[in-house]
Structures are given as structure tokens and as C-alpha cells.
Motif scaffolding. Sequence first.
Motif, PDB file in Angstrom:
ATOM      1  N   GLY A 151     -23.337  26.159  40.454  1.00  0.00           N
ATOM      2  CA  GLY A 151     -23.305  27.280  41.922  1.00  0.00           C
ATOM      3  C   GLY A 151     -24.080  26.247  43.310  1.00  0.00           C
ATOM      4  N   GLY A 152     -23.576  26.797  43.803  1.00  0.00           N
ATOM      5  CA  GLY A 152     -24.853  25.616  44.874  1.00  0.00           C
ATOM      6  C   GLY A 152     -25.208  27.047  45.767  1.00  0.00           C
ATOM      7  N   GLY A 153     -25.682  28.489  45.289  1.00  0.00           N
ATOM      8  CA  GLY A 153     -26.305  29.263  46.051  1.00  0.00           C
ATOM      9  C   GLY A 153     -27.250  29.408  45.831  1.00  0.00           C
ATOM     10  N   ASP A 154     -28.555  30.679  46.067  1.00  0.00           N
ATOM     11  CA  ASP A 154     -29.585  30.692  45.682  1.00  0.00           C
ATOM     12  C   ASP A 154     -30.139  31.115  44.913  1.00  0.00           C
ATOM     13  N   SER A 155     -28.890  32.025  43.764  1.00  0.00           N
ATOM     14  CA  SER A 155     -28.707  32.530  42.700  1.00  0.00           C
ATOM     15  C   SER A 155     -29.154  30.815  41.234  1.00  0.00           C
ATOM     16  N   ALA A 156     -28.565  30.174  41.731  1.00  0.00           N
ATOM     17  CA  ALA A 156     -28.256  29.260  41.147  1.00  0.00           C
ATOM     18  C   ALA A 156     -29.568  28.191  41.324  1.00  0.00           C
ATOM     19  N   MET A 157     -30.204  27.789  42.010  1.00  0.00           N
ATOM     20  CA  MET A 157     -31.217  27.055  42.031  1.00  0.00           C
ATOM     21  C   MET A 157     -32.179  27.857  41.581  1.00  0.00           C
ATOM     22  N   GLU A 158     -32.232  28.925  41.366  1.00  0.00           N
ATOM     23  CA  GLU A 158     -33.632  29.767  40.780  1.00  0.00           C
ATOM     24  C   GLU A 158     -33.099  29.507  39.444  1.00  0.00           C
ATOM     25  N   GLU A 159     -31.642  30.372  38.805  1.00  0.00           N
ATOM     26  CA  GLU A 159     -31.973  30.031  37.321  1.00  0.00           C
ATOM     27  C   GLU A 159     -32.024  28.471  37.321  1.00  0.00           C
ATOM     28  N   VAL A 173     -23.629  21.867  38.734  1.00  0.00           N
ATOM     29  CA  VAL A 173     -22.896  21.473  39.670  1.00  0.00           C
ATOM     30  C   VAL A 173     -22.434  21.975  40.671  1.00  0.00           C
ATOM     31  N   HIS A 174     -22.122  21.976  41.501  1.00  0.00           N
ATOM     32  CA  HIS A 174     -21.364  22.159  42.355  1.00  0.00           C
ATOM     33  C   HIS A 174     -20.376  21.916  43.378  1.00  0.00           C
ATOM     34  N   ARG A 175     -19.590  22.430  43.958  1.00  0.00           N
ATOM     35  CA  ARG A 175     -18.071  22.468  44.555  1.00  0.00           C
ATOM     36  C   ARG A 175     -18.187  21.778  45.725  1.00  0.00           C
ATOM     37  N   ARG A 176     -19.492  21.314  46.356  1.00  0.00           N
ATOM     38  CA  ARG A 176     -19.000  20.919  47.509  1.00  0.00           C
ATOM     39  C   ARG A 176     -20.215  19.919  47.366  1.00  0.00           C
ATOM     40  N   ASP A 177     -20.168  19.349  48.756  1.00  0.00           N
ATOM     41  CA  ASP A 177     -21.486  17.789  48.925  1.00  0.00           C
ATOM     42  C   ASP A 177     -22.713  18.631  49.692  1.00  0.00           C
ATOM     43  N   LEU A 179     -25.365  22.176  49.956  1.00  0.00           N
ATOM     44  CA  LEU A 179     -25.520  23.902  48.790  1.00  0.00           C
ATOM     45  C   LEU A 179     -25.314  25.161  49.808  1.00  0.00           C
ATOM     46  N   ARG A 180     -25.402  26.184  49.494  1.00  0.00           N
ATOM     47  CA  ARG A 180     -25.481  27.099  50.553  1.00  0.00           C
ATOM     48  C   ARG A 180     -26.750  27.672  50.350  1.00  0.00           C
ATOM     49  N   ALA A 181     -27.423  26.748  49.515  1.00  0.00           N
ATOM     50  CA  ALA A 181     -29.192  27.935  48.614  1.00  0.00           C
ATOM     51  C   ALA A 181     -30.093  27.724  49.948  1.00  0.00           C
ATOM     52  N   SER A 237     -23.031  30.672  37.923  1.00  0.00           N
ATOM     53  CA  SER A 237     -24.163  31.652  39.044  1.00  0.00           C
ATOM     54  C   SER A 237     -23.362  31.696  39.931  1.00  0.00           C
ATOM     55  N   ILE A 238     -22.298  31.997  39.943  1.00  0.00           N
ATOM     56  CA  ILE A 238     -21.969  31.631  41.560  1.00  0.00           C
ATOM     57  C   ILE A 238     -21.685  33.422  42.225  1.00  0.00           C
ATOM     58  N   GLY A 239     -22.479  34.264  41.582  1.00  0.00           N
ATOM     59  CA  GLY A 239     -22.346  35.339  42.703  1.00  0.00           C
ATOM     60  C   GLY A 239     -22.287  36.838  41.827  1.00  0.00           C
TER      61      GLY A 239
HETATM   62  P1  NAP Z   1     -24.003  33.002  46.851  1.00  0.00           P
HETATM   63  O1  NAP Z   1     -25.096  32.843  47.487  1.00  0.00           O
HETATM   64  O2  NAP Z   1     -22.524  33.860  47.238  1.00  0.00           O
HETATM   65  O3  NAP Z   1     -23.752  31.530  46.875  1.00  0.00           O
HETATM   66  C1  NAP Z   1     -22.592  31.858  45.311  1.00  0.00           C
HETATM   67  C2  NAP Z   1     -22.767  30.039  44.981  1.00  0.00           C
HETATM   68  O4  NAP Z   1     -21.547  29.900  43.733  1.00  0.00           O
HETATM   69  C3  NAP Z   1     -22.249  28.954  46.419  1.00  0.00           C
HETATM   70  O5  NAP Z   1     -22.834  27.803  46.549  1.00  0.00           O
HETATM   71  C4  NAP Z   1     -20.554  29.288  46.056  1.00  0.00           C
HETATM   72  O6  NAP Z   1     -19.851  28.045  46.268  1.00  0.00           O
HETATM   73  C5  NAP Z   1     -20.388  28.902  44.640  1.00  0.00           C
HETATM   74  N1  NAP Z   1     -19.135  29.698  43.615  1.00  0.00           N
HETATM   75  C6  NAP Z   1     -18.366  30.710  44.138  1.00  0.00           C
HETATM   76  N2  NAP Z   1     -17.144  30.726  43.512  1.00  0.00           N
HETATM   77  C7  NAP Z   1     -17.134  29.867  42.909  1.00  0.00           C
HETATM   78  C8  NAP Z   1     -15.962  29.033  42.096  1.00  0.00           C
HETATM   79  N3  NAP Z   1     -14.903  29.978  41.955  1.00  0.00           N
HETATM   80  N4  NAP Z   1     -15.759  27.508  41.674  1.00  0.00           N
HETATM   81  C9  NAP Z   1     -17.014  27.458  41.879  1.00  0.00           C
HETATM   82  N5  NAP Z   1     -18.554  27.488  42.851  1.00  0.00           N
HETATM   83  C10 NAP Z   1     -18.343  28.665  43.276  1.00  0.00           C
HETATM   84  O7  NAP Z   1     -24.582  33.500  45.291  1.00  0.00           O
HETATM   85  P2  NAP Z   1     -25.989  34.377  45.131  1.00  0.00           P
HETATM   86  O8  NAP Z   1     -26.963  32.585  44.450  1.00  0.00           O
HETATM   87  O9  NAP Z   1     -26.056  34.765  43.379  1.00  0.00           O
HETATM   88  O10 NAP Z   1     -26.907  34.219  45.898  1.00  0.00           O
HETATM   89  C11 NAP Z   1     -26.798  36.352  46.250  1.00  0.00           C
HETATM   90  C12 NAP Z   1     -28.012  36.604  47.370  1.00  0.00           C
HETATM   91  O11 NAP Z   1     -28.463  36.974  46.390  1.00  0.00           O
HETATM   92  C13 NAP Z   1     -27.563  35.667  48.747  1.00  0.00           C
HETATM   93  O12 NAP Z   1     -28.080  36.495  49.397  1.00  0.00           O
HETATM   94  C14 NAP Z   1     -28.540  35.301  47.785  1.00  0.00           C
HETATM   95  O13 NAP Z   1     -29.830  34.746  49.254  1.00  0.00           O
HETATM   96  C15 NAP Z   1     -30.109  36.132  47.619  1.00  0.00           C
HETATM   97  N6  NAP Z   1     -30.845  35.564  46.454  1.00  0.00           N
HETATM   98  C16 NAP Z   1     -31.812  35.590  46.484  1.00  0.00           C
HETATM   99  C17 NAP Z   1     -32.317  34.771  45.914  1.00  0.00           C
HETATM  100  C18 NAP Z   1     -34.162  34.949  46.109  1.00  0.00           C
HETATM  101  O14 NAP Z   1     -34.637  34.885  47.298  1.00  0.00           O
HETATM  102  N7  NAP Z   1     -35.407  34.563  45.242  1.00  0.00           N
HETATM  103  C19 NAP Z   1     -32.203  34.210  44.616  1.00  0.00           C
HETATM  104  C20 NAP Z   1     -30.932  34.276  44.735  1.00  0.00           C
HETATM  105  C21 NAP Z   1     -30.265  35.415  45.118  1.00  0.00           C
HETATM  106  P3  NAP Z   1     -19.484  27.790  47.656  1.00  0.00           P
HETATM  107  O15 NAP Z   1     -21.377  27.643  48.875  1.00  0.00           O
HETATM  108  O16 NAP Z   1     -19.369  25.858  47.989  1.00  0.00           O
HETATM  109  O17 NAP Z   1     -19.213  29.050  48.798  1.00  0.00           O
END
Ligand code: NAP
Length: 318
Positions: A151-159, A173-177, A179-181, A237-239
Amino acid sequence: MADHKVIILGTGPAGLTAAIYAARANLKPFVVEGNEPGGQLTLTSEVENFPGFADPILGPDLMENMRKQAERFGAIFQDGWATSVDFSARPFKITVNEDETLTADAVIISTGASAKLLGIPGETEMIGHGVSTCATCDGFFFTNKRIIVVGGGDSAMEEASFLTKFASMVTIVHRRDTLRASKVMQDRARNNPKIQWVMNATPIAVKSANHQVQGLEVRDNVTGETRLIEAEGIFVSIGHQPNTSFLNGQVAVDKVGYIITNHKSGATNVEGVFCCGDVMDSRYRQAVTAAGSGCRAAMDVEKYLEGAFVHDWSMSIT
Ligand code: NAP
């Protein structure tokens, strides 16, 4: 007259705690189990952070105990899941399995959120045996082991940052170059010497042998080459996706689908409809926080049915 005073939808820690409290308040809650009875804890193995258990308890056992506790006080369970609702009039109507309509004076929605999975070969069968969707729950089992976080989002970074407390090495491991985080979360992970990166890589299979994860097979999106990244643990950790589509817009949700509540209770924008657990909580997502919110929802329902609940949704948060 309604069939039930209160119907509870979902049987994770939130729904079952609501059922225990509502049953002990003599409300005879009617509980619709949902399509994942017991919720996400049934997907994990040992639970070590639920207060009250000096020794680990298996997730499915913990949920079974909660259910028996609710039944002991008179909660009634029905298998199946809510497929639609009609909250436009009282009593509220809930359709279960598309063919049975139940009515209630109050409703508690505790349908949870489902962790998204990659949908690749080898993944589902290794959940609880090296593949996890919850670092807080399972990180400890990978002490001195190699871990992959997808994953490349905040959850992946945090975890990933959290998992470095246990792992010998964490590979994101992230699918793009890119990050979304958020930058702050990215920086924290980038500055952690125990985290390494595999960018622009698409996961294609979880590899395992003798019921142990061996690693993640990925395809490089630039070269097209495939390779195995070796690890004992894989955290997906992809949401999460809150289970609210069956509400069909009748309860206010945020842009992702989480139910909007206010600071003080699990009240939704519909008077008499309450919620608890992960369906309203994208942040903490713990069994104990879900259970706590289930207790709150049941206490609020009790007050609502007595005509003593002050519906104040003006402080709503998203
Ligand atoms: P997210 O922001 O939706 O990120 C999901 C990540 O998983 C993205 O990088 C996405 O790639 C990747 N992904 C999705 N489907 C995939 C697949 N089939 N194969 C490979 N990679 C895939 O979800 P999240 O990280 O759980 O965060 C959810 C919300 O909670 C966000 O608003 C976040 O800011 C918030 N949050 C905040 C904190 C904090 O502030 N402490 C902590 C955790 C979460 P792409 O980027 O290519 O789409």
C-alpha cells in the motif's frame, strides 16, 4: 406496532456489546448476524490486546464468548444480513436476505468495515497464517521476522512504521512510483532505517509452503519482470470499505461511506437510528473501541425509547 424494540445489524465487537447492553436493559434486542458473523476478529488468530485476558484468546473464541454472553441475557440472533432499509417512517423497516421484512422502533447499525484485499492467488488462504490486514493485532507475531506492507497510503506508512518495532526489516510494496500518503507520514517512514521500498510493483501472488508464507511475488511495472520478495509476514494495507451500501443514502455518510455521527454519541442524522464500531470509525478500528461504542449506542437507544434522548446531530463530524 413494531416487531422489535431494537434491531442490531452486525455481530462484531460493536454489535455484540450493544446486544449485551440492550439485552441487560430488557430491550430483547434482535440481532441480524451479517455476512461476516463475528466480524473481522474471526479473521485473526490470537488476540492479545483485548482487556481482561491475561493469556491470548483466539479471535473467533472471543466473538463466540461475546455472543453467548448476549444470548444469556435474552438477545435473539438471526443469520443473514440486511439488504435494504426503509427509515422514512416509523417503525423502521429492515429487509433481510432480500425477502424478509422486520420492523423496529430503534436500530443500531454495526455492520463494520471490510479490509480491502488484493484478490491475488494465495492471499485468502493464508489470512491468519502470515497474511494480515491489521498490524496492531498481529504485528507482535512477527518479532525478528521479515515483513512486507502493501500500500502507499497513510495506513501503509503508519503500519510499516509500527511494524518496525517487531520486524527485522519491513518492505513497503506500492503499485505506483509516488505515494498517496501525506508528507508527514511519508517522511516518518522514509526516515526509518528498518524500512525499504519496492515501488512501481504490482503484487501478483502470495507464495507459501507448509502453511507458512514465503513471500510476495510482484511484477515490476516498468520492466514487466516478476520476482519474489521474501518475507514471513505480509500486511495488506490498501484501505477499508465501510459496509453501508445497503443503506442506500438513507443515513448520512462521508465521501468514503463511513456513517457521520456527532462527538457525543453514535446518533446518525435519522432520529432513532444509531451506529457503532468500524462502520463509523475510520481511525481507531480496534475491537475495544468498537465494543465501547457499542455500549454507548445501546445506552442511547435505551434513552431514546424512553423519550429521553436528546438528538443533537449539529456537532456532526466526518
Ligand atoms: P488509501 O488512502 O485509500 O490508500 C490505499 C493505498 O492502497 C493506495 O496507495 C492505493 O494505491 C493502494 N491500493 C489500493 N488498492 C490496491 C490494489 N488492489 N493493489 C495494490 N495497491 C492498492 O487508504 P488508507 O491508507 O487506509 O487511508 C484511508 C484514510 O484514512 C485516508 O484518508 C488516510 O489519510 C486516513 N488515515 C490517516 C492516518 C493518520 O493520519 N494517522 C492513518 C491511517 C489512515 P494508489 O495510491 O495507487 O491508489
